[in-house]
Design a protein around this motif. Structure first.
Motif, short mmCIF file in Angstrom:
data_model
loop_
_atom_site.label_atom_id
_atom_site.label_comp_id
_atom_site.label_asym_id
_atom_site.label_seq_id
_atom_site.Cartn_x
_atom_site.Cartn_y
_atom_site.Cartn_z
N LEU A 65 -3.11 4.44 -4.20
CA LEU A 65 -1.62 4.00 -3.91
C LEU A 65 -1.71 6.18 -5.74
N SER A 66 -2.32 6.34 -6.42
CA SER A 66 -1.98 7.38 -6.29
C SER A 66 -3.67 7.80 -6.07
N HIS A 68 -5.35 8.33 -9.45
CA HIS A 68 -5.29 7.50 -10.28
C HIS A 68 -5.80 5.91 -10.03
N VAL A 69 -4.93 4.97 -9.19
CA VAL A 69 -5.20 3.74 -9.47
C VAL A 69 -4.85 3.94 -7.59
N GLU A 71 -5.70 0.31 -4.99
CA GLU A 71 -5.48 -1.16 -5.19
C GLU A 71 -6.17 -2.34 -4.39
N CYS A 107 -6.61 -2.28 -9.11
CA CYS A 107 -5.32 -3.20 -9.45
C CYS A 107 -5.61 -3.90 -8.15
N ILE A 129 2.30 -0.39 -13.77
CA ILE A 129 1.50 -0.27 -12.37
C ILE A 129 2.52 0.47 -11.37
N THR A 130 2.90 1.74 -12.00
CA THR A 130 4.27 2.23 -11.05
C THR A 130 3.70 2.34 -10.13
N GLU A 131 2.58 3.33 -10.05
CA GLU A 131 2.44 3.52 -8.62
C GLU A 131 2.82 2.68 -7.36
N LYS A 132 2.68 1.37 -7.86
CA LYS A 132 2.39 -0.39 -6.80
C LYS A 132 4.32 -0.46 -7.10
N TYR A 134 6.45 1.65 -6.69
CA TYR A 134 7.39 3.07 -6.32
C TYR A 134 6.65 2.92 -4.35
N THR A 135 5.79 2.32 -4.73
CA THR A 135 5.08 2.79 -2.63
C THR A 135 4.99 1.49 -1.86
#
Length: 176
Positions: A65-66, A68-69, A71, A107, A129-132, A134-135
């Motif tokens: 997702l980024s 750093h993160v 899923e 995550c 988990i803003t990456e999720k 916005y993705t």
């Protein structure tokens, strides 16, 4: 009668139809979001599959997702193999891969948080988990009403050692 041993491996594009069948079966049970055959073909190399004999009995994707993160996405286990820890073995392998690839957090978004809690994940607010968000989430028809729990586990050596996750993966998972 003894059951064939379960092994884990990286999926190949030739596995895409089997991945699609597993995901679709779980989709019909209300556990997953839909995935297209084309999407699974393109992303097959990000999936870990569990094999018993010559049959794919489980799968999940390690989706970045980024930087750093990552899923756990599309975790699916064939109904005949449920209860034999196939899903846990797949998530453990994704956890090892995510750590090797330098991710800091893993995550999952799920309707069954208890399943992930037993593997060290914690329930967190979706906005953590803003990456999720916005993705994927903002594009989803179920946005803000999905009913899924956001789960996260840190990928650090102290956390893993405390819970016994520091061990290397076995050549063939002792399942089945």
């Amino acid at each position: 009668m003894t059951r064939a041993r379960v092994t884990l491996r990286t999926a190949e594009t030739t596995d895409a139809k089997k991945l699609h069948a597993l995901v679709t079966a779980n989709l019909e049970e209300g556990h997953l979001l839909p995935r297209t055959l084309n999407e699974l073909t393109v992303r097959a190399g990000r999936f870990v599959v569990a094999i018993r004999g010559r049959k794919v009995i489980g799968c999940a994707e390690l989706a970045p997702l980024s930087a750093h993160v990552a899923e756990v996405r599309s975790l699916a286990v064939d109904q005949s193999a449920r209860g034999s820890r196939v899903g846990v073995a797949i998530v453990d392998e994704l956890r090892r891969r995510a750590r090797r690839e330098g991710f800091e957090k893993l995550c999952a978004f799920t309707h069954a948080p208890g399943y992930f809690i037993h593997m060290g994940f914690s329930i967190v607010p979706h906005l953590w988990i803003t990456e999720k968000i916005y993705t994927d989430c903002v594009k989803c028809p179920h946005f803000r009403q999905c009913g899924q729990y956001a789960m996260v586990v840190p990928l650090d050596s102290a956390f893993d050692a405390e819970r016994g996750y520091g061990l290397p993966a076995p050549a063939a998972a002792p399942l089945g």
